[in-house]
Design a protein around this motif. Structure first.
Motif, PDB file in Angstrom:
ATOM      1  N   ILE A 122     -39.234  -7.649 -11.036  1.00 44.76           N
ATOM      2  CA  ILE A 122     -40.022  -8.783 -10.538  1.00 44.76           C
ATOM      3  C   ILE A 122     -39.388 -10.095 -10.986  1.00 44.76           C
ATOM      4  O   ILE A 122     -39.007 -10.246 -12.149  1.00 44.76           O
ATOM      5  CB  ILE A 122     -41.476  -8.706 -11.061  1.00 44.76           C
ATOM      6  CG1 ILE A 122     -42.200  -7.504 -10.430  1.00 44.76           C
ATOM      7  CG2 ILE A 122     -42.244  -9.997 -10.755  1.00 44.76           C
ATOM      8  CD1 ILE A 122     -43.621  -7.297 -10.918  1.00 44.76           C
ATOM      9  N   ASP A 123     -39.266 -11.033 -10.049  1.00 43.05           N
ATOM     10  CA  ASP A 123     -38.866 -12.401 -10.384  1.00 43.05           C
ATOM     11  C   ASP A 123     -40.129 -13.249 -10.290  1.00 43.05           C
ATOM     12  O   ASP A 123     -40.637 -13.507  -9.200  1.00 43.05           O
ATOM     13  CB  ASP A 123     -37.805 -12.888  -9.374  1.00 43.05           C
ATOM     14  CG  ASP A 123     -37.510 -14.388  -9.495  1.00 43.05           C
ATOM     15  OD1 ASP A 123     -38.025 -15.039 -10.431  1.00 43.05           O
ATOM     16  OD2 ASP A 123     -36.763 -14.903  -8.642  1.00 43.05           O
ATOM     17  N   LEU A 124     -40.650 -13.619 -11.454  1.00 44.52           N
ATOM     18  CA  LEU A 124     -41.873 -14.423 -11.498  1.00 44.52           C
ATOM     19  C   LEU A 124     -41.432 -15.881 -11.595  1.00 44.52           C
ATOM     20  O   LEU A 124     -41.203 -16.392 -12.684  1.00 44.52           O
ATOM     21  CB  LEU A 124     -42.675 -13.982 -12.726  1.00 44.52           C
ATOM     22  CG  LEU A 124     -44.088 -14.517 -12.925  1.00 44.52           C
ATOM     23  CD1 LEU A 124     -44.992 -14.154 -11.773  1.00 44.52           C
ATOM     24  CD2 LEU A 124     -44.668 -13.967 -14.229  1.00 44.52           C
ATOM     25  N   ASN A 141     -33.306 -11.799 -18.873  1.00 48.81           N
ATOM     26  CA  ASN A 141     -33.071 -13.230 -18.684  1.00 48.81           C
ATOM     27  C   ASN A 141     -32.658 -13.477 -17.238  1.00 48.81           C
ATOM     28  O   ASN A 141     -31.854 -12.727 -16.679  1.00 48.81           O
ATOM     29  CB  ASN A 141     -31.994 -13.722 -19.636  1.00 48.81           C
ATOM     30  CG  ASN A 141     -32.475 -13.707 -21.073  1.00 48.81           C
ATOM     31  OD1 ASN A 141     -33.547 -14.216 -21.377  1.00 48.81           O
ATOM     32  ND2 ASN A 141     -31.714 -13.070 -21.952  1.00 48.81           N
ATOM     33  N   GLU A 142     -33.197 -14.527 -16.632  1.00 48.83           N
ATOM     34  CA  GLU A 142     -32.917 -14.777 -15.207  1.00 48.83           C
ATOM     35  C   GLU A 142     -31.412 -14.839 -14.899  1.00 48.83           C
ATOM     36  O   GLU A 142     -30.955 -14.208 -13.949  1.00 48.83           O
ATOM     37  CB  GLU A 142     -33.644 -16.045 -14.734  1.00 48.83           C
ATOM     38  CG  GLU A 142     -35.142 -15.801 -14.589  1.00 48.83           C
ATOM     39  CD  GLU A 142     -35.981 -17.073 -14.460  1.00 48.83           C
ATOM     40  OE1 GLU A 142     -35.395 -18.164 -14.285  1.00 48.83           O
ATOM     41  OE2 GLU A 142     -37.212 -16.968 -14.521  1.00 48.83           O
ATOM     42  N   PRO A 143     -30.616 -15.579 -15.685  1.00 44.25           N
ATOM     43  CA  PRO A 143     -29.182 -15.607 -15.360  1.00 44.25           C
ATOM     44  C   PRO A 143     -28.528 -14.236 -15.509  1.00 44.25           C
ATOM     45  O   PRO A 143     -27.619 -13.890 -14.734  1.00 44.25           O
ATOM     46  CB  PRO A 143     -28.599 -16.606 -16.366  1.00 44.25           C
ATOM     47  CG  PRO A 143     -29.638 -16.772 -17.417  1.00 44.25           C
ATOM     48  CD  PRO A 143     -30.953 -16.474 -16.788  1.00 44.25           C
ATOM     49  N   PHE A 186     -25.632 -21.084 -12.133  1.00 41.56           N
ATOM     50  CA  PHE A 186     -26.182 -22.399 -11.829  1.00 41.56           C
ATOM     51  C   PHE A 186     -27.436 -22.154 -11.000  1.00 41.56           C
ATOM     52  O   PHE A 186     -27.354 -21.689  -9.874  1.00 41.56           O
ATOM     53  CB  PHE A 186     -25.119 -23.168 -11.027  1.00 41.56           C
ATOM     54  CG  PHE A 186     -25.488 -24.566 -10.627  1.00 41.56           C
ATOM     55  CD1 PHE A 186     -24.939 -25.659 -11.281  1.00 41.56           C
ATOM     56  CD2 PHE A 186     -26.365 -24.794  -9.570  1.00 41.56           C
ATOM     57  CE1 PHE A 186     -25.250 -26.954 -10.891  1.00 41.56           C
ATOM     58  CE2 PHE A 186     -26.687 -26.091  -9.182  1.00 41.56           C
ATOM     59  CZ  PHE A 186     -26.127 -27.172  -9.850  1.00 41.56           C
ATOM     60  N   ASP A 187     -28.599 -22.399 -11.581  1.00 37.91           N
ATOM     61  CA  ASP A 187     -29.866 -22.045 -10.920  1.00 37.91           C
ATOM     62  C   ASP A 187     -30.696 -23.305 -10.658  1.00 37.91           C
ATOM     63  O   ASP A 187     -31.220 -23.912 -11.589  1.00 37.91           O
ATOM     64  CB  ASP A 187     -30.639 -21.066 -11.829  1.00 37.91           C
ATOM     65  CG  ASP A 187     -31.960 -20.602 -11.212  1.00 37.91           C
ATOM     66  OD1 ASP A 187     -32.390 -21.159 -10.182  1.00 37.91           O
ATOM     67  OD2 ASP A 187     -32.568 -19.676 -11.780  1.00 37.91           O
ATOM     68  N   LEU A 188     -30.780 -23.679  -9.393  1.00 39.14           N
ATOM     69  CA  LEU A 188     -31.620 -24.829  -9.031  1.00 39.14           C
ATOM     70  C   LEU A 188     -32.754 -24.314  -8.154  1.00 39.14           C
ATOM     71  O   LEU A 188     -32.559 -23.970  -6.992  1.00 39.14           O
ATOM     72  CB  LEU A 188     -30.781 -25.885  -8.293  1.00 39.14           C
ATOM     73  CG  LEU A 188     -31.480 -27.224  -8.025  1.00 39.14           C
ATOM     74  CD1 LEU A 188     -31.816 -27.965  -9.317  1.00 39.14           C
ATOM     75  CD2 LEU A 188     -30.623 -28.119  -7.142  1.00 39.14           C
TER      76      LEU A 188
HETATM   77 MG   LIG Z   1     -35.961 -19.062 -10.060  1.00 37.49          MG
END
Ligand SMILES: [Mg+2]
Ligand SMILES: Nc1ncnc2c1ncn2[C@@H]1O[C@H](COP(=O)(O)OP(=O)(O)OP(=O)(O)O)[C@@H](O)[C@H]1O
Length: 563
Positions: free
Chosen positions: A4-6, A142-144, A165-167
């Motif tokens: 899951i990506d919350l 971790n998201e990255p 690089f997360d925008l």
């Molecule tokens: Mg995001």
């Protein structure tokens, strides 16, 4: 095996099967579920219908609560007050329900992604949110790291340094990762908690207001909101083509504007500049050279804007990778990690950097020319994501003639008004009498990795000092509290899934009604009545036919006002 990506703006759920991750659609058939919660009487709405209700029922609706994870901040929805964990648990429950319907089986164990800079308290809060949704978070990723996993970086030999690089919608995160021997190490993470795609929409909205000839500040809140929605649509079009004709209605008047990509990019020049600082900080902190990077990966919906890709390419002198849809990468990677956990091969995902999870600063006030004092503003001294230990200072002046004391009120959080942040403590500093603004203090805040925050104020002219030591009070619920809240959360009834298309349809008509005028309003009013009548008739075939017919008119109206 579910990942899951919350997200702050959008959330996704993904299953790993037959050797690959697959994103699951929600009840409306979409992959992205907006992380927005709205209360409609005793029913909870999550997703698109809730997002439309931000326009029509702002007092019953909450968004962007991920920022408050691990704090005591509460959000008022109608008569209910909810914490970020609780709101997140409702989003998770919705993802779970929809995914269960798609898969035809119940879901319990999940891997959930969190930003690399989340501290222990924020991670615990995420796990608690899962528990309250009836989910067991077997691991956080971790998201990255998740994005890197989606790109299969763990399988490559000879490559070890990556930049992600997360925008996203409201936050910017830049992370340097190193992969070695089955361990993914977050070497540095930096960012800006208040920079995301929404700011680009707002910059375009302001440019649109200028073109129309009404300064942004002169527009009523409602009009600003409408213009922002319209700018968001224009922004997306401008990611794919060079110009776009926007027709819009503002304060009763109709306007047609031709927006070019160049206009848009010019309006965003200051935002692009702001992206540079965290990147520089990231490299400065690690002592790394950008040349040492093996790959640069783009994540987050806002990286679809060509200006972002160009900026990254220029900065790193190479083409960034975006072969995976940037809004999907984190969820896909979370599912990959879930599969690895199930096989006992999970990638160790360690965070080496210690960064301040929140901004810490003090309350300030200003006196207007007419003598009115407006206070309650937050002045960060140590900004979120600053590598720890850190020590920063700022100076503040007296506001009145012959004032003898200055009050130092310390807060943590990311909101511009202190009332929305967490109060950490307070003390007074004696200062010599003098003319307003001629006396003052330095306030130094020192934040160490163990969570100790030291605040010291020094009177500028006589050197007198006062201070306070505080423990970072990331606030977590106890087991007992989680159990109690779990019961309370279960009492919330989700809007029935089978009604969801109808609910979202009604929310859309109502949102358009607010936007439209004259004949279109009449038309929408008529549609609303007719559709509600059909709902009462309870004939599914008739309802669905009507949705189809009316849908075209709604598209036309949406198009007219927004495109
Ligand atoms: Mg995001
Ligand atoms: N085609 C597009 N062109 C420009 N911007 C886009 C496009 N598609 C989506 N966006 C923007 O992407 C943002 C949402 O990104 P995303 O779904 O990755 O956010 P998130 O991960 O939930 O948020 P955050 O990273 O802040 O937690 C929104 O601001 C949206 O307007």
């Amino acid at each position: 095996m579910i990942g899951i990506d919350l997200g702050t703006t959008n959330s996704l759920i993904c299953v790993f099967e037959d050797g690959a991750p697959r994103l699951l659609t929600n009840a409306l058939g979409h992959l992205l579920t907006p992380s927005v919660v709205s209360l409609d009487g005793d029913k909870v709405l999550v997703g698109e219908a809730a997002r439309d209700r931000q326009t029509t029922h702002p007092k019953d609706t909450a968004a962007a609560f991920k920022r408050a994870m691990g704090t005591d901040t509460t959000f008022q929805l109608g008569r209910k007050k909810l914490r970020a964990e609780e709101l997140s648990s409702l989003v998770l429950r919705k993802l779970k329900d929809d995914a269960e319907a798609a898969l035809g089986q119940t879901i319990r164990d999940v891997v959930v992604s969190v930003p690399a800079y989340f501290n222990q308290g924020q991670r615990q809060a995420t796990i608690a949110a899962c528990a309250m949704a009836g989910l067991n978070a077997v691991r956080l990723v971790n998201e990255p790291t998740a994005a890197a996993l989606a790109y299969g970086l763990q399988d490559r030999d000879g490559e070890s340094q990556f930049l992600v690089f997360d925008l996203g919608g409201g936050t910017f995160d830049v992370t340097v990762l190193e992969h070695f021997d089955g361990v993914m190490e977050v070497k540095a993470s930096s960012g800006d908690a208040f920079l995301g795609g929404e700011d680009f929409s707002e910059a375009l909205a302001k440019a649109m207001a200028d073109k129309i000839g009404t300064p942004w500040a002169k527009l009523a809140k409602d009009a600003q909101h409408q213009l922002r929605l319209q700018a968001d649509v224009a922004k997306r079009h401008l990611s794919g083509k060079d110009d776009f004709e926007a027709r819009l209605k503002l304060d009763g008047a109709h306007h047609t504007l031709t927006l070019t990509r160049a206009d848009f990019e010019q309006a965003c020049a200051a935002l692009i500049k702001r992206l540079h600082r965290p990147i520089e900080r990231c490299f400065y902190d690690t002592g790394l050279d950008t040349d040492a990077l093996d790959r640069v990966i783009l994540v987050g919906g806002a990286t679809r804007m060509p200006m972002i890709r160009q900026m990254v390419a220029r900065q790193f002198k190479r083409l960034p990778e975006m072969t995976i849809d940037p809004d999907h990468a984190v969820a896909l990677g979370a599912a990959v990690q879930a599969a690895l956990v199930a096989e006992d091969r999970a990638l160790d995902d360690v965070v080496m950097t210690d960064v301040s999870p929140f901004s810490v600063g003090i309350e300030t006030a200003t006196k207007l020319k007419n003598g009115t004092v407006i206070g309650g503003f937050f002045q960060p001294i140590i900004e979120r994501n600053t590598p720890l230990p850190a020590s920063r200072q700022d100076s503040f002046g007296t506001m009145d003639d012959n004032q003898t004391q200055l009050r130092v009120d310390i807060y943590q959080g990311e909101a511009p008004k202190v009332s929305d942040n967490v109060h950490l403590g307070q003390f007074l500093l004696d200062v010599p009498k003098g003319k307003a603004g001629h006396e003052g203090m330095f306030v130094r805040i020192t934040y160490d990795p163990s969570g100790l925050i030291e605040v010291e104020a020094t009177s500028i002219t006589d050197g007198k000092k006062a201070g306070l030591v505080i423990r970072d009070n990331v606030s977590n619920l106890t087991e007992a509290e989680i159990a109690k809240r779990l019961k309370q959360m279960q009492a919330f009834k989700m809007h029935p899934r089978e009604d969801e298309e109808n609910t979202a349809f009604l929310a859309r008509i109502r949102r358009l009604y607010e936007m439209a005028s004259g004949d279109d309003r009449h038309l929408l009013q008529g549609m609303l009545m007719e559709f509600e009548g059909a709902l009462e008739g309870q004939d599914p075939a008739e309802i669905s036919r009507m949705r189809g017919d009316m849908g075209e008119t709604l598209d036309r109206i949406d198009d007219y006002y927004v495109s």
